[in-house]
Enzyme design. Structure first.
Site, mmCIF file in Angstrom:
data_model
loop_
_atom_site.group_PDB
_atom_site.id
_atom_site.type_symbol
_atom_site.label_atom_id
_atom_site.label_comp_id
_atom_site.label_asym_id
_atom_site.label_seq_id
_atom_site.Cartn_x
_atom_site.Cartn_y
_atom_site.Cartn_z
ATOM 1 N N HIS A 76 -5.772 32.909 9.282
ATOM 2 C CA HIS A 76 -5.661 34.310 8.856
ATOM 3 C C HIS A 76 -6.742 35.192 9.479
ATOM 4 O O HIS A 76 -7.215 36.144 8.857
ATOM 5 C CB HIS A 76 -5.696 34.423 7.329
ATOM 6 C CG HIS A 76 -4.395 34.026 6.681
ATOM 7 N ND1 HIS A 76 -4.143 34.195 5.348
ATOM 8 C CD2 HIS A 76 -3.262 33.486 7.204
ATOM 9 C CE1 HIS A 76 -2.912 33.777 5.069
ATOM 10 N NE2 HIS A 76 -2.357 33.333 6.195
ATOM 11 N N HIS A 86 8.366 30.767 8.935
ATOM 12 C CA HIS A 86 8.138 32.213 8.845
ATOM 13 C C HIS A 86 7.608 32.723 10.182
ATOM 14 O O HIS A 86 6.806 32.072 10.850
ATOM 15 C CB HIS A 86 7.225 32.571 7.667
ATOM 16 C CG HIS A 86 5.766 32.309 7.843
ATOM 17 N ND1 HIS A 86 4.901 33.216 8.421
ATOM 18 C CD2 HIS A 86 4.998 31.256 7.475
ATOM 19 C CE1 HIS A 86 3.669 32.746 8.401
ATOM 20 N NE2 HIS A 86 3.698 31.547 7.836
ATOM 21 N N ASP A 136 -0.355 30.195 12.701
ATOM 22 C CA ASP A 136 0.252 30.578 11.429
ATOM 23 C C ASP A 136 1.057 31.883 11.587
ATOM 24 O O ASP A 136 0.511 32.946 11.373
ATOM 25 C CB ASP A 136 -0.836 30.738 10.374
ATOM 26 C CG ASP A 136 -0.293 31.008 8.985
ATOM 27 O OD1 ASP A 136 0.909 30.804 8.763
ATOM 28 O OD2 ASP A 136 -1.089 31.435 8.128
ATOM 29 N N ASP A 147 5.417 25.126 8.919
ATOM 30 C CA ASP A 147 4.444 26.215 8.791
ATOM 31 C C ASP A 147 3.070 25.658 9.179
ATOM 32 O O ASP A 147 2.504 24.836 8.455
ATOM 33 C CB ASP A 147 4.437 26.716 7.350
ATOM 34 C CG ASP A 147 3.645 27.999 7.171
ATOM 35 O OD1 ASP A 147 2.972 28.425 8.128
ATOM 36 O OD2 ASP A 147 3.705 28.586 6.078
ATOM 37 N N GLU A 153 6.617 36.370 4.730
ATOM 38 C CA GLU A 153 6.135 35.193 4.015
ATOM 39 C C GLU A 153 4.712 35.403 3.537
ATOM 40 O O GLU A 153 4.343 34.984 2.432
ATOM 41 C CB GLU A 153 6.205 33.964 4.938
ATOM 42 C CG GLU A 153 5.874 32.636 4.265
ATOM 43 C CD GLU A 153 4.395 32.253 4.334
ATOM 44 O OE1 GLU A 153 4.027 31.211 3.771
ATOM 45 O OE2 GLU A 153 3.605 33.003 4.954
ATOM 46 N N GLU A 154 3.912 36.051 4.379
ATOM 47 C CA GLU A 154 2.497 36.244 4.054
ATOM 48 C C GLU A 154 2.294 37.155 2.840
ATOM 49 O O GLU A 154 1.204 37.202 2.275
ATOM 50 C CB GLU A 154 1.759 36.818 5.267
ATOM 51 C CG GLU A 154 1.753 35.920 6.498
ATOM 52 C CD GLU A 154 0.912 34.661 6.332
ATOM 53 O OE1 GLU A 154 0.355 34.449 5.241
ATOM 54 O OE2 GLU A 154 0.814 33.882 7.300
#
Length: 434
Positions: free
Chosen positions: A282, A121, A133, A196, A167-168
């Site tokens: 994140h 992603h 990420d 990922d 994707e998130e």
């Protein structure tokens, strides 16, 4: 990696169970004679990450779905692939009223009924640039795709790469892609490989516990470099492989850890500290400073190893005396046959039983095309007969037993488009005599 998905701890498998799998044919190790994968330069992967960081910095600090930074990321990757000969497609979807994008890139050639796909992603969360990420997976498969082009690799299976949007927000882009594949198209997948978060700053080396052959391919690579692995247990279904697995496509992949804490046993195994695998998961600090270069390097090389191993035997570029015509010849839509010719001189006797016929045709629907080699005496050798469906372009070297033909003379590549709506041209045609 998606934050909102269920975390399900899976027990590590102590043995591999080989057998039949639903959906696409199970991936298998490359037969003897397959080409070895090249080393993937980690400096190149890091440069892609620096470019993604710059994109985020110039677009509000992130590359999230629906934001300008995401579309700029798609455009960046697409331009790299277009420049080296991939057929790229941007797939558009809408989620929560906002437009999103997937990028699909196909390497010309290989069996279209046996697809090995690698994906990651490309979107970040809104709170940061998303360099681990998942810039890490995205940059690594980009550099692997570029290595395929640099090497002129011609695998027996068809290679495809994908970069997923949103994707998130719940694997949205990959679900959209899979849901829009027909049952027939899904059955063509020999395997989907997902990457990922492969550069976590306090890394572990985790392998997905899914298709046994894919899993073993990754384990074999890491065993070969003396790096122990563990089964990925942080949550099956948290990344895009779940979209493929749910429709029966064999899947596998790599992961270096997210928000969980590395155990003391894992520190003894891999080094690092008993803190989170990725302290900036994140967060706004998920920048280029949030990457472990060693993990990024090892995983990038493991990706290339799997792509080369699982895609089958390589056909090395033929060597010998080459006769080539690089003049473009337009192929009329649903029209008369056209030819490109080479004149062979200085070759004694008959042509070989392994005459290499290099074909490079640019066309938007190769299922329309009939392609023949015409010998000097008019004998016809069919190379391609309306196979491949809606795939773009034929870039392939065929082997023809032409031992009954006198070598010297005018040889022709004849191409005819036998259906409407799509057009193209002969880019080049060559014969190689060993």
């Amino acid at each position: 990696m998606k934050l909102s998905a269920r975390l399900s701890a899976l027990a590590a498998s102590s043995a591999l169970v080989l057998g039949a799998f639903a959906g696409g044919a199970p991936a298998s190790a490359a037969p003897a004679g397959a080409a070895a994968a090249p080393d993937i330069p980690v400096a190149n992967v890091k440069q892609h990450l620096a470019d993604l960081q710059s994109i985020a910095t110039a677009n509000g600090g992130n590359r999230a779905h629906g934001r300008a930074g995401y579309k700029a990321s798609i455009d960046f990757v697409k331009a790299k692939l277009d420049a080296v000969g991939y057929t790229t497609t941007v797939q558009q979807f809408t989620y929560n009223g906002t437009v999103g994008y997937n990028l699909i890139a196909d390497w010309p050639g290989g069996d279209p009924n046996q697809v090995i796909m690698s994906g990651s992603h490309l979107d970040s969360v809104t709170s940061g640039p998303g360099i681990n990420d998942n810039g890490s997976g995205s940059a690594a498969i980009l550099e692997t795709a570029l290595a395929v082009a640099r090497s002129g690799y011609q695998p027996s299976k068809h290679l495809r790469f994908g970069w997923w949007g949103a994707e998130e927000l719940g694997l949205v882009g990959s679900k959209y892609y899979v849901n829009n594949l027909s049952t027939t198209e899904r059955a063509k997948f020999a395997g989907y490989l997902n990457f990922d978060m492969i550069g976590s700053p306090n890394p572990g080396y985790f392998v997905y516990d899914d298709d046994p052959a894919i899993e073993q391919t990754f384990k074999n690579y890491f065993a070969g470099i003396g790096v122990p692995t563990e089964i990925e247990t942080e949550g099956d279904g948290r990344s895009d492989h779940a979209s493929f697995k749910n429709v029966g496509i064999p899947v596998g992949g790599l992961f270096t850890g997210a928000s969980r804490t590395k155990t003391s046993a894992q520190v003894a195994k891999w080094g690092g500290t008993t803190t989170a695998f990725d302290r900036c998961y994140h967060s706004s600090c998920d920048t280029t400073a949030n990457i472990n270069d060693t993990a990024l390097d090892r995983n990038s090389d493991a990706i290339a190893h799997a792509v080369w191993t699982l895609s089958g035997t390589s056909t090395p570029p033929p060597t010998g005396t080459v006769f080539e015509n690089t003049a473009d010849v337009s192929i009329p839509d649903n029209g008369a046959a056209v030819t490109s010719s080479v004149t062979v001189t200085g070759i004694s006797g008959n042509a070989p039983s392994n005459l290499a016929v290099g074909v490079d045709i640019v066309h938007t629907w190769i299922g329309d095309l009939v392609v023949d080699l015409i010998a000097p005496d008019g004998s016809v050798y069919n190379l391609h007969n309306r196979s491949g469906g809606s795939a773009d372009n034929i870039k392939q070297t065929y082997t023809v037993n032409a031992s009954s033909e006198v070598a010297n003379g005018v040889w022709k590549l004849r191409v005819q488009d036998k259906a409407s709506y799509d057009t193209g041209y002969i880019n080049s045609f060559k014969l190689t005599f060993p």
